[in-house]
Scaffold this motif. Structure first.
Motif, mmCIF file in Angstrom:
data_model
loop_
_atom_site.group_PDB
_atom_site.id
_atom_site.type_symbol
_atom_site.label_atom_id
_atom_site.label_comp_id
_atom_site.label_asym_id
_atom_site.label_seq_id
_atom_site.Cartn_x
_atom_site.Cartn_y
_atom_site.Cartn_z
ATOM 1 N N ARG A 104 -22.419 -10.047 -35.436
ATOM 2 C CA ARG A 104 -21.135 -10.386 -36.063
ATOM 3 C C ARG A 104 -20.177 -9.200 -35.995
ATOM 4 O O ARG A 104 -19.433 -8.927 -36.910
ATOM 5 C CB ARG A 104 -21.326 -10.806 -37.519
ATOM 6 C CG ARG A 104 -22.150 -12.064 -37.632
ATOM 7 C CD ARG A 104 -22.092 -12.616 -39.023
ATOM 8 N NE ARG A 104 -23.201 -13.505 -39.285
ATOM 9 C CZ ARG A 104 -23.505 -13.975 -40.472
ATOM 10 N NH1 ARG A 104 -22.786 -13.636 -41.511
ATOM 11 N NH2 ARG A 104 -24.524 -14.773 -40.627
ATOM 12 N N PHE B 141 -24.971 -4.559 -40.600
ATOM 13 C CA PHE B 141 -25.152 -5.968 -40.883
ATOM 14 C C PHE B 141 -26.142 -6.178 -42.006
ATOM 15 O O PHE B 141 -25.931 -7.011 -42.883
ATOM 16 C CB PHE B 141 -25.636 -6.719 -39.640
ATOM 17 C CG PHE B 141 -26.006 -8.141 -39.911
ATOM 18 C CD1 PHE B 141 -27.336 -8.532 -40.004
ATOM 19 C CD2 PHE B 141 -25.032 -9.092 -40.107
ATOM 20 C CE1 PHE B 141 -27.668 -9.849 -40.272
ATOM 21 C CE2 PHE B 141 -25.356 -10.408 -40.377
ATOM 22 C CZ PHE B 141 -26.679 -10.785 -40.458
ATOM 23 N N GLU C 113 -27.640 -17.282 -37.338
ATOM 24 C CA GLU C 113 -27.355 -17.828 -36.006
ATOM 25 C C GLU C 113 -28.547 -17.684 -35.075
ATOM 26 O O GLU C 113 -28.656 -18.398 -34.085
ATOM 27 C CB GLU C 113 -26.171 -17.086 -35.356
ATOM 28 C CG GLU C 113 -24.853 -17.189 -36.102
ATOM 29 C CD GLU C 113 -24.687 -16.030 -37.069
ATOM 30 O OE1 GLU C 113 -25.240 -16.145 -38.170
ATOM 31 O OE2 GLU C 113 -24.006 -15.054 -36.727
ATOM 32 N N ALA D 129 -16.082 -11.619 -44.239
ATOM 33 C CA ALA D 129 -16.440 -12.692 -43.308
ATOM 34 C C ALA D 129 -17.825 -13.199 -43.656
ATOM 35 O O ALA D 129 -18.690 -12.428 -44.074
ATOM 36 C CB ALA D 129 -16.422 -12.175 -41.878
ATOM 37 N N SER D 130 -18.047 -14.490 -43.489
ATOM 38 C CA SER D 130 -19.389 -15.006 -43.735
ATOM 39 C C SER D 130 -19.587 -16.300 -42.962
ATOM 40 O O SER D 130 -18.635 -16.908 -42.479
ATOM 41 C CB SER D 130 -19.609 -15.251 -45.224
ATOM 42 O OG SER D 130 -18.847 -16.356 -45.623
ATOM 43 N N LEU D 131 -20.840 -16.689 -42.900
ATOM 44 C CA LEU D 131 -21.169 -17.870 -42.127
ATOM 45 C C LEU D 131 -20.768 -19.140 -42.873
ATOM 46 O O LEU D 131 -20.447 -20.147 -42.266
ATOM 47 C CB LEU D 131 -22.683 -17.887 -41.865
ATOM 48 C CG LEU D 131 -23.179 -18.884 -40.830
ATOM 49 C CD1 LEU D 131 -22.509 -18.617 -39.513
ATOM 50 C CD2 LEU D 131 -24.687 -18.768 -40.704
ATOM 51 N N PRO E 298 -29.466 -12.562 -38.709
ATOM 52 C CA PRO E 298 -28.372 -13.521 -38.814
ATOM 53 C C PRO E 298 -28.886 -14.939 -38.657
ATOM 54 O O PRO E 298 -29.745 -15.210 -37.823
ATOM 55 C CB PRO E 298 -27.455 -13.137 -37.647
ATOM 56 C CG PRO E 298 -28.349 -12.496 -36.667
ATOM 57 C CD PRO E 298 -29.459 -11.839 -37.426
ATOM 58 N N GLU F 22 -24.786 -14.761 -48.299
ATOM 59 C CA GLU F 22 -23.572 -14.972 -47.527
ATOM 60 C C GLU F 22 -22.327 -14.732 -48.371
ATOM 61 O O GLU F 22 -21.336 -14.178 -47.898
ATOM 62 C CB GLU F 22 -23.554 -16.395 -46.950
ATOM 63 C CG GLU F 22 -24.490 -16.560 -45.761
ATOM 64 C CD GLU F 22 -24.123 -15.657 -44.599
ATOM 65 O OE1 GLU F 22 -22.926 -15.434 -44.344
ATOM 66 O OE2 GLU F 22 -25.044 -15.145 -43.948
ATOM 67 N N ARG G 158 -21.944 -11.082 -48.656
ATOM 68 C CA ARG G 158 -21.407 -10.557 -47.394
ATOM 69 C C ARG G 158 -19.917 -10.824 -47.312
ATOM 70 O O ARG G 158 -19.157 -9.996 -46.821
ATOM 71 C CB ARG G 158 -22.086 -11.228 -46.202
ATOM 72 C CG ARG G 158 -23.369 -10.645 -45.867
ATOM 73 C CD ARG G 158 -23.645 -10.679 -44.371
ATOM 74 N NE ARG G 158 -24.872 -9.935 -44.172
ATOM 75 C CZ ARG G 158 -26.059 -10.486 -44.061
ATOM 76 N NH1 ARG G 158 -26.172 -11.788 -44.053
ATOM 77 N NH2 ARG G 158 -27.130 -9.737 -43.930
#
Lengths: 269, 292
Positions: free
Chosen positions: B90, B97, B228, B257-259, B226, B248, B251
């Motif tokens: 990311r 991270f 992802e 920013a986050s998922l 992550p 998240e 974060r």
């Protein structure tokens, strides 16, 4: 009718080695950890599998190949050694510290067991737990990771040597500690850093200059590297040097532990 | 009789000790129970202090362990990934991270353990009756069981954030949001610790709940990797993990920013905390498995 002229019962004769006593001290140690196998065997296996999952997911796509094998195959033996080491240490150290604090250390000091037999039984108990944890962890991991086997001798040798070294360190630490806080400090500030930072997760060729050379003086590095060599056939050190270092370090630790028990250091006030 | 009354009067007028008779004892006047009003502030403060002191009596366990473990994780991740130029997760380095994940995992683990070990120790040592017989309402006990894990978890989290700050310059973008997510997660997990201690009769039963339930939930919640990177069926399953939303959200507060959508994560975290709190309160108030 009793024969009142019979001789009074004589103490049991035993030779140079009290086999019965040593055996039962060993059995006590093994039953102690098997009694709570969810905590002593299952829990380390679960934690180690979680570590494998995390590292493979976090690094897998970027660190494809290390020392000629896929990253999970490189990582798995290191994690198994780490689990064996931490559990062998925990077995002997917790047994001694708990016995001392609860007062039932007397039960192992009173019987006719010599210092050498004492150290031997506790060490074998720690090795049993270490090897059992390592074996179950390996079986669990083999579902997810491929384990090539190159040199079985090194696998067996280093599994036993690693468990032995940490069992002896556990005896020494357990004898030295007088409170739970002491042994927790040793576990957290000595054993954990050494087992994490000795090439478990990465090849030490990644380390910057001073640390790279320091690693060759660290016995943890040799046992992890040697154990891994038995699987993947590649190592950062020369395997024979590892065998020699582990043998030497373990002999030294046996001697220290034996002297400590014999002198009654913090055991017999 | 009159002489005795004179003595009492003399005492109540606060005459100097030399003038009152030494034979006049406090037993002449029955002690009155303390007036506590709506909120037993004395008892609650005392319970809170005991919880904190109990925690910090063993510093190697409470602070040293998590901090050392976190530093080791950071070093290991850095060295294992290190130098790999295309390992940006990311858009940031590996250590940057996982830094928020490290703070969350250590804080949540400590928050759970503070409550779980405290209540379990009370039960095993037999001091549980001291807690239950004190004039503390269940809601007051529950308030302490939220305040003390927040304190301890907050201190541990602050230590770890500081260490991570030294290495990665992680400065929060939305500090308040980050703290709210962390606090929500700690409360949810702290009350889960109470419930776990209520349902455990032995120490290894309790530690089994921690090792087989809490630790996997924390480790597999995107703290260290992550989301992802996870293959499809597992990815959806793991997103039902409330700790994933805590991480998240945290974060988002730390990096902006986050998922996930922070609002959705906030609702999940708040809902989990409320569910745990209400369940713990009901069980504790009824004395389920505590008062037999």
């Amino acid at each position: 009718m009793e024969d009142r002229n019979a001789a009074p019962p004589r103490p049991k004769r035993y030779g140079a080695i009290n086999w019965v006593g040593t055996w039962y001290l060993y059995v006590k140690e093994v039953r102690r950890f098997l009694n709570v196998y969810t905590q002593t065997i299952a829990a380390p296996v679960v934690t180690t599998l979680l570590f494998l999952a995390i590292f493979t997911l976090a690094l897998g796509h970027a660190v494809e190949v290390v020392h000629g094998v896929p990253f999970p195959t490189f990582l798995a033996p290191g994690l198994i050694t780490m689990a064996m080491a931490q559990n062998a240490f925990a077995n002997t150290s917790s047994s001694l510290v708990i016995s001392k604090i609860q007062g039932n250390i007397v039960d192992v000091l009173m019987p006719p067991i010599s210092s050498g037999e004492f150290v031997f039984a506790y060490t074998m108990g720690g090795i049993s737990r270490g090897v059992l944890v390592g074996f179950v962890t390996a079986v669990g991991m083999s579902v997810f990771v491929s384990f090539p086997i190159s040199h079985p001798f090194f696998i067996v040798f280093h599994a036993i040597m690693a468990s032995m070294m940490l069992s002896l360190l556990g005896i020494i630490g357990g004898l030295w500690s007088e409170k739970f806080d002491h042994i927790a400090a040793v576990t957290n500030f000595v054993i954990m850093p050494f087992s994490f930072l000795s090439g478990t997760f990465y090849s030490i060729s990644r380390l910057p200059e001073p640390f790279y050379h320091i690693a060759f003086f660290n016995p943890f590095f040799y046992m992890i590297d040697g154990f891994r060599y038995g699987f993947i056939g590649n190592s950062d050190s020369i395997p024979i040097v590892g065998v020699a270092v582990m043998t030497g370090v373990n002999s030294f630790l046996w001697f220290i532990a034996w002297r400590m028990v014999k002198s009654g250091y913090r055991l017999k006030a | 009789m009159a002489h005795g009354q004179e003595r009492l009067q003399a005492e109540s007028l606060s005459t100097p000790p030399s003038e009152t008779s030494p034979a006049a004892t406090p037993r002449d006047r029955a002690p009155a129970p303390a007036r506590l009003g709506i909120f037993n502030h004395i008892g609650t403060a005392a319970l809170y202090k005991r919880e904190i002191k109990r925690e910090f009596a063993l510093l190697a366990f409470s602070i040293g362990g998590p901090v050392v473990q976190t530093i080791l994780f950071a070093i290991v991740f850095h060295l294992a990934a290190g130098g790999s130029p295309d390992l940006l997760i990311r858009g940031v380095s590996m250590v940057a991270f996982i830094a928020p994940g490290l703070v969350v995992s250590a804080s949540l683990q400590r928050a759970y353990e503070v409550n779980a070990f405290s209540l379990m120790e009370d039960r095993m040592e037999g001091t549980l009756q001291d807690l239950l017989m004190a004039p503390l309402r269940p809601i007051e006990c529950m308030a302490v069981y939220a305040a003390s894990p927040l304190t301890v978890g907050g201190i541990v989290g602050a230590f770890i954030w500081f260490v991570m700050f030294v290495f990665t310059d992680m400065v929060p973008v939305h500090a308040v949001i980050a703290l709210l997510f962390l606090a929500g997660g700690m409360i949810a997990v702290a009350y889960a610790g109470i419930i776990a201690a209520i349902f455990s009769w032995r120490w290894d039963s309790l530690s089994g709940k921690e090792i087989f339930i809490l630790t996997p939930l924390i480790f597999l919640s995107g703290t260290f990797f992550p989301m992802e990177a996870v293959a499809e069926p597992f990815r959806t399953i793991l997103q039902f993990n409330p700790i994933f939303h805590v991480v998240e959200g945290f974060r988002y507060g730390m990096t902006g920013a986050s998922l996930t959508d922070p609002l959705l994560s906030g609702c999940v975290v708040a809902g989990s905390a409320a569910f745990m709190a209400i369940t713990a309160y009901l069980l504790f108030a009824r004395g389920y498995r505590l008062k037999n």
